[in-house]
Design a protein around this motif. Structure first.
Motif, PDB file in Angstrom:
ATOM      1  N   HIS A 122      -1.470 -18.130 -12.195  1.00  0.00           N
ATOM      2  CA  HIS A 122      -1.772 -17.451 -10.928  1.00  0.00           C
ATOM      3  C   HIS A 122      -0.898 -16.225 -10.701  1.00  0.00           C
ATOM      4  CE1 HIS A 122       1.602 -20.093  -9.980  1.00  0.00           C
ATOM      5  NE2 HIS A 122       1.829 -19.377  -8.891  1.00  0.00           N
ATOM      6  N   LEU A 123       0.168 -16.092 -11.480  1.00  0.00           N
ATOM      7  CA  LEU A 123       1.074 -14.954 -11.321  1.00  0.00           C
ATOM      8  C   LEU A 123       0.686 -13.760 -12.195  1.00  0.00           C
ATOM      9  CD1 LEU A 123       4.511 -16.840 -11.308  1.00  0.00           C
ATOM     10  CD2 LEU A 123       3.182 -16.060  -9.328  1.00  0.00           C
ATOM     11  N   LEU A 159       0.344 -10.158 -10.954  1.00  0.00           N
ATOM     12  CA  LEU A 159       1.553  -9.407 -10.624  1.00  0.00           C
ATOM     13  C   LEU A 159       1.943  -8.428 -11.721  1.00  0.00           C
ATOM     14  CD1 LEU A 159       3.778 -12.204  -9.008  1.00  0.00           C
ATOM     15  CD2 LEU A 159       2.465 -10.408  -7.850  1.00  0.00           C
ATOM     16  N   VAL A 160       1.413  -8.628 -12.935  1.00  0.00           N
ATOM     17  CA  VAL A 160       1.646  -7.661 -14.011  1.00  0.00           C
ATOM     18  C   VAL A 160       0.349  -6.932 -14.379  1.00  0.00           C
ATOM     19  CG1 VAL A 160       3.677  -8.804 -14.949  1.00  0.00           C
ATOM     20  CG2 VAL A 160       1.408  -9.489 -15.764  1.00  0.00           C
ATOM     21  N   GLY A 161      -0.616  -6.965 -13.457  1.00  0.00           N
ATOM     22  CA  GLY A 161      -1.843  -6.192 -13.636  1.00  0.00           C
ATOM     23  C   GLY A 161      -2.890  -6.829 -14.512  1.00  0.00           C
ATOM     24  N   ALA A 162      -2.704  -8.102 -14.884  1.00  0.00           N
ATOM     25  CA  ALA A 162      -3.633  -8.764 -15.789  1.00  0.00           C
ATOM     26  C   ALA A 162      -4.696  -9.544 -15.018  1.00  0.00           C
ATOM     27  CB  ALA A 162      -2.879  -9.705 -16.719  1.00  0.00           C
ATOM     28  N   ARG A 171      10.578 -19.130  -9.160  1.00  0.00           N
ATOM     29  CA  ARG A 171      11.623 -18.317  -9.789  1.00  0.00           C
ATOM     30  C   ARG A 171      11.005 -17.172 -10.586  1.00  0.00           C
ATOM     31  NH1 ARG A 171      14.852 -19.086 -14.781  1.00  0.00           N
ATOM     32  NH2 ARG A 171      16.757 -17.845 -14.537  1.00  0.00           N
ATOM     33  N   MET A 172       9.933 -17.448 -11.295  1.00  0.00           N
ATOM     34  CA  MET A 172       9.249 -16.405 -12.053  1.00  0.00           C
ATOM     35  C   MET A 172       8.673 -15.351 -11.112  1.00  0.00           C
ATOM     36  SD  MET A 172       8.480 -15.576 -15.240  1.00  0.00           S
ATOM     37  CE  MET A 172       8.256 -17.060 -16.231  1.00  0.00           C
ATOM     38  N   GLU A 173       8.074 -15.794 -10.012  1.00  0.00           N
ATOM     39  CA  GLU A 173       7.514 -14.831  -9.050  1.00  0.00           C
ATOM     40  C   GLU A 173       8.605 -13.946  -8.493  1.00  0.00           C
ATOM     41  OE1 GLU A 173       4.534 -14.741  -5.174  1.00  0.00           O
ATOM     42  OE2 GLU A 173       5.325 -16.653  -5.904  1.00  0.00           O
ATOM     43  N   GLN A 174       9.761 -14.540  -8.190  1.00  0.00           N
ATOM     44  CA  GLN A 174      10.871 -13.744  -7.683  1.00  0.00           C
ATOM     45  C   GLN A 174      11.335 -12.714  -8.721  1.00  0.00           C
ATOM     46  OE1 GLN A 174      12.231 -13.496  -4.694  1.00  0.00           O
ATOM     47  NE2 GLN A 174      13.690 -11.978  -5.417  1.00  0.00           N
TER      48      GLN A 174
END
Length: 225
Positions: free
Chosen positions: A130-131, A134-137, A218-221
């Motif tokens: 789901h993240l 956040l990197v445009g994928a 943590r990854m989202e942060q």
């Protein structure tokens, strides 16, 4: 088979790497006729894995040869590696000259931080998929996703699927099938439940509560902070 051209396969190594993200595809890809493997890290010191042992890189970033295939594994150390400029620069430089750019598990976010997933379909470990926006994928629920010369794979064991898929692209199905047979990759797990789509709901919920809710936060942060 001996006259096959050399294929340089570079794996990024970093503290906190999931060892199977690296060692599983390395085992299969090393059997490509003409394969030359390199493990590159910021320095030549031992790299601590998530399994209690360390791996020795073959090269540091400056001395690493240009990859034909760049592979970026994942692991809980990805969140820290996202903030390391030397690591991201290495990925971007290697990707610019590579024939194939690949990742296993959360290594996808390192590709994304290097600008390599923008507008591309991609996958990663189920707890983090789901993240990916956040990197445009564009997130895809699959074990292996190909978009142009970028190949991403899901969590941990998916690295073997990605490796065999790529071997088939490079050397043909017969070579990939022979390597699959040589390493006896014939999965017959004792439980049907390696993905939340099939695992018992209580098992998924318990694992998320113990590990992955906090890890994904943590990854989202790290991606947004």
């Amino acid at each position: 088979m001996t006259d096959m051209p050399a294929t340089t396969i570079v794996f990024l190594l970093f503290p906190g790497i999931t060892q199977l993200d690296f060692t599983a595809p390395a085992q299969a890809l090393s059997r490509i006729p003409g394969a030359i493997l390199a493990g590159a890290a910021a320095s030549l010191g031992p790299i601590a894995t998530d399994s209690g042992f360390s791996i020795l890189p073959t090269h540091d970033f400056e001395g690493c040869p240009q990859a034909d295939i760049l592979c970026v594994p994942g692991g809980h150390g990805v969140a820290d590696a996202l903030g390391d400029a030397a690591t991201i620069d290495f990925i971007a430089r290697q990707a610019a000259g590579a024939q194939w750019v690949t990742s296993v598990c959360t290594g996808a976010f390192l590709l994304g931080r290097a600008g390599l997933l923008a507008g591309k379909r991609a996958t990663t470990h189920w707890a983090y998929v789901h993240l990916l926006p956040l990197v445009g994928a564009e997130p895809v629920n699959a074990r292996v996703v190909e978009h142009g010369n970028v190949v991403t794979s899901g969590g941990v064991t998916s690295g073997l699927d990605f490796a065999l898929t790529l071997i088939a692209r490079l050397r043909g199905d017969a070579v990939a099938q022979a390597i699959q047979l040589a390493i006896e990759y014939d999965p017959a797990p004792p439980f049907i439940g390696g993905h939340p789509d099939r695992a018992p709901a209580a098992v998924t919920a318990g694992l998320k509560a113990r590990v992955y809710d906090a890890a994904a936060a943590r990854m989202e942060q790290a991606l947004t902070g």
